[in-house]
Enzyme design. Sequence first.
Site, PDB file in Angstrom:
ATOM      1  N   ASP A  13       0.818  -1.233   0.000  1.00 39.65           N
ATOM      2  CA  ASP A  13       0.000   0.000   0.000  1.00 39.65           C
ATOM      3  C   ASP A  13       0.843   1.269   0.000  1.00 39.65           C
ATOM      4  O   ASP A  13       0.437   2.294   0.547  1.00 39.65           O
ATOM      5  CB  ASP A  13      -0.960   0.030   1.209  1.00 39.65           C
ATOM      6  CG  ASP A  13      -1.807  -1.221   1.288  1.00 39.65           C
ATOM      7  OD1 ASP A  13      -2.305  -1.636   0.229  1.00 39.65           O
ATOM      8  OD2 ASP A  13      -1.948  -1.776   2.388  1.00 39.65           O
ATOM      9  N   LYS A  16       2.173   2.228  -5.183  1.00 42.75           N
ATOM     10  CA  LYS A  16       2.888   1.763  -6.385  1.00 42.75           C
ATOM     11  C   LYS A  16       2.079   2.030  -7.657  1.00 42.75           C
ATOM     12  O   LYS A  16       2.649   2.322  -8.692  1.00 42.75           O
ATOM     13  CB  LYS A  16       3.172   0.255  -6.280  1.00 42.75           C
ATOM     14  CG  LYS A  16       4.134  -0.079  -5.157  1.00 42.75           C
ATOM     15  CD  LYS A  16       4.356  -1.577  -5.026  1.00 42.75           C
ATOM     16  CE  LYS A  16       3.151  -2.327  -4.516  1.00 42.75           C
ATOM     17  NZ  LYS A  16       2.791  -2.051  -3.106  1.00 42.75           N
ATOM     18  N   GLY A  40      -4.006  -4.089  -4.310  1.00 40.30           N
ATOM     19  CA  GLY A  40      -4.941  -3.063  -4.755  1.00 40.30           C
ATOM     20  C   GLY A  40      -4.133  -1.871  -5.209  1.00 40.30           C
ATOM     21  O   GLY A  40      -3.452  -1.251  -4.409  1.00 40.30           O
ATOM     22  N   HIS A  41      -4.139  -1.607  -6.501  1.00 38.37           N
ATOM     23  CA  HIS A  41      -3.350  -0.488  -7.028  1.00 38.37           C
ATOM     24  C   HIS A  41      -4.308   0.586  -7.534  1.00 38.37           C
ATOM     25  O   HIS A  41      -5.147   0.323  -8.390  1.00 38.37           O
ATOM     26  CB  HIS A  41      -2.421  -0.979  -8.137  1.00 38.37           C
ATOM     27  CG  HIS A  41      -1.354  -1.908  -7.630  1.00 38.37           C
ATOM     28  ND1 HIS A  41      -0.523  -2.619  -8.438  1.00 38.37           N
ATOM     29  CD2 HIS A  41      -0.980  -2.214  -6.366  1.00 38.37           C
ATOM     30  CE1 HIS A  41       0.310  -3.340  -7.700  1.00 38.37           C
ATOM     31  NE2 HIS A  41       0.048  -3.110  -6.439  1.00 38.37           N
ATOM     32  N   GLN A 223       2.293  -6.026  -3.296  1.00 37.65           N
ATOM     33  CA  GLN A 223       2.638  -6.112  -1.862  1.00 37.65           C
ATOM     34  C   GLN A 223       3.898  -5.278  -1.590  1.00 37.65           C
ATOM     35  O   GLN A 223       4.118  -4.304  -2.270  1.00 37.65           O
ATOM     36  CB  GLN A 223       2.785  -7.565  -1.408  1.00 37.65           C
ATOM     37  CG  GLN A 223       1.453  -8.321  -1.332  1.00 37.65           C
ATOM     38  CD  GLN A 223       0.972  -8.836  -2.673  1.00 37.65           C
ATOM     39  OE1 GLN A 223       1.718  -9.431  -3.423  1.00 37.65           O
ATOM     40  NE2 GLN A 223      -0.289  -8.612  -2.982  1.00 37.65           N
TER      41      GLN A 223
HETATM   42  P1  IMP Z   1      -2.511 -12.683   1.790  1.00 32.37           P
HETATM   43  O1  IMP Z   1      -1.538 -12.162   0.797  1.00 32.37           O
HETATM   44  O2  IMP Z   1      -3.941 -12.376   1.455  1.00 32.37           O
HETATM   45  O3  IMP Z   1      -2.273 -14.133   2.110  1.00 32.37           O
HETATM   46  O4  IMP Z   1      -2.248 -11.913   3.183  1.00 32.37           O
HETATM   47  C1  IMP Z   1      -1.050 -12.057   3.929  1.00 32.37           C
HETATM   48  C2  IMP Z   1      -0.637 -10.730   4.542  1.00 32.37           C
HETATM   49  O5  IMP Z   1      -0.223  -9.839   3.515  1.00 32.37           O
HETATM   50  C3  IMP Z   1      -1.764 -10.021   5.291  1.00 32.37           C
HETATM   51  O6  IMP Z   1      -1.199  -9.315   6.379  1.00 32.37           O
HETATM   52  C4  IMP Z   1      -2.290  -9.030   4.265  1.00 32.37           C
HETATM   53  O7  IMP Z   1      -2.927  -7.931   4.847  1.00 32.37           O
HETATM   54  C5  IMP Z   1      -1.003  -8.643   3.570  1.00 32.37           C
HETATM   55  N1  IMP Z   1      -1.195  -8.183   2.197  1.00 32.37           N
HETATM   56  C6  IMP Z   1      -1.381  -8.937   1.097  1.00 32.37           C
HETATM   57  N2  IMP Z   1      -1.491  -8.168   0.009  1.00 32.37           N
HETATM   58  C7  IMP Z   1      -1.348  -6.906   0.413  1.00 32.37           C
HETATM   59  C8  IMP Z   1      -1.330  -5.655  -0.272  1.00 32.37           C
HETATM   60  O8  IMP Z   1      -1.434  -5.558  -1.493  1.00 32.37           O
HETATM   61  N3  IMP Z   1      -1.165  -4.555   0.517  1.00 32.37           N
HETATM   62  C9  IMP Z   1      -0.985  -4.646   1.856  1.00 32.37           C
HETATM   63  N4  IMP Z   1      -0.979  -5.782   2.517  1.00 32.37           N
HETATM   64  C10 IMP Z   1      -1.166  -6.910   1.816  1.00 32.37           C
END
Ligand code: IMP
Length: 435
Positions: A13, A16, A40-41, A223
């Site tokens: 977040d 990007k 989420g971009h 991420q």
């Molecule tokens: P998952 O990727 O849904 O398995 O989540 C694993 C961890 O990564 C959690 O803490 C999510 O909140 C975090 N996470 C996954 N994708 C994002 C992202 O795009 N932005 C921020 N946190 C993310």
Amino acid sequence: MTNVVVVGGQWGDEGKGKVVDLLCPAFADVVRFNGGNNAGHTVKFADRHFALHLIPSGIVQPGCRCLVGPGVVIDPVAFLEELRMLEEQAVSVRPRLMISPRAHLVLPGHRAIDVAREAASGKGKLGTTGRGIGPTYEARARRTGVRLGLARSPKRLREAVAAASADLEQALARYPAAAVPSPAEIDAAVEAALALAPLLGDVAGALADSDAAGRPILFEGAQGTLLDIDHGTYPFVTSSGCLAGFAAPACGLPARVIGGVLGVFKAYVTRVGSGPFPTELSGGTGEHLRRRGNEFGTTTGRPRRTGWFDAVAARAAVRWSGIDAVALTKLDVLDELAEIRIATAYEIAGRAVEGFPDDADDVAGAAPVYETLPGWQADSAAVTAFDKLPELARRYVARLEELLGVPVVVVSTGPRREETIVRRVPPLTDWNTGL
Ligand code: IMP
């Protein structure tokens, strides 16, 4: 011609989407290389607003070809919805989009397991996005995954999805409260995957051709570095590689194709989900950052945890990803603060530590050692020239550059494309980005 990787330097977040949108007019290809629709971009310009999860942010720039690499996991229903959302907004998508047949499908059963596991984990939950990302990567590693390439043969796809879904249903039996996907949901996933078949193409080959012909490639990371499965705060991480160096092999390209790495950092830090966060703010300042920074997830709407800039974690990210330059976002969110802190070291069990610990418990137990800078308490919002920033804001940026050892070449002062400062200095000027 330089191929550039854009990665998040924190826990995701960082903004990007905006940075990729800014850079991509100079690039022929924009490719997503990791994650899925957990990302989420957001891209905003003029009165338009796009929330993208799977399709590269380059899609809103007319000239770019957008590719989705083999290392991305695709929820076909979500992908199709995103594609239709763009088409409804008059963005031409299909002629410019290519998806790797090697990309794995997120099936309804993967999502159900993700949600059921989290619900059953109580306090120990990871706080995943519930999009089925972890279970899909697990299935890939167990060699029971279903790849989108099977959509070239409806019969093979249906068989593979049926077999995988039966297997997932068995796994779901461990969770009595789990919502087992209905046959209709599974069929919808199959139909959506079949609808994506015309977009399949040899992503690695297309990118290799671009590289050989001198057409520059922009790699769009999802991420953030601290969510990387190996180097992040394990187990509070996502399930794919998030470091910049991963971009090339994830797309089937040699490491040497990466010419530059732009790390995106927020001027403070946020995190969604569970896991250690040494500089987290729990009181009024944290709430202020959340409100002013609109820190609610693009994907899940969850309120984000907020805190001061953590230079210990950021230095680790710079090293792990080989970040050459920084895009600093949301500087304006700090405008009203009287004092701003930066963590320059951690104290763990009475000892000062400058490196980022490998053990999440050590990170959780780390007391940040802060340096306090005066806030500028003046407007930086929408400023577009570095010398027009309040002097103390420039000092803050300069201090971050000193602590990270790399230049800040882009400063974002608002959500829109227009609200950006570009500093025409190396290495940005060497990358032929046209900025
Ligand atoms: P998952 O990727 O849904 O398995 O989540 C694993 C961890 O990564 C959690 O803490 C999510 O909140 C975090 N996470 C996954 N994708 C994002 C992202 O795009 N932005 C921020 N946190 C993310």
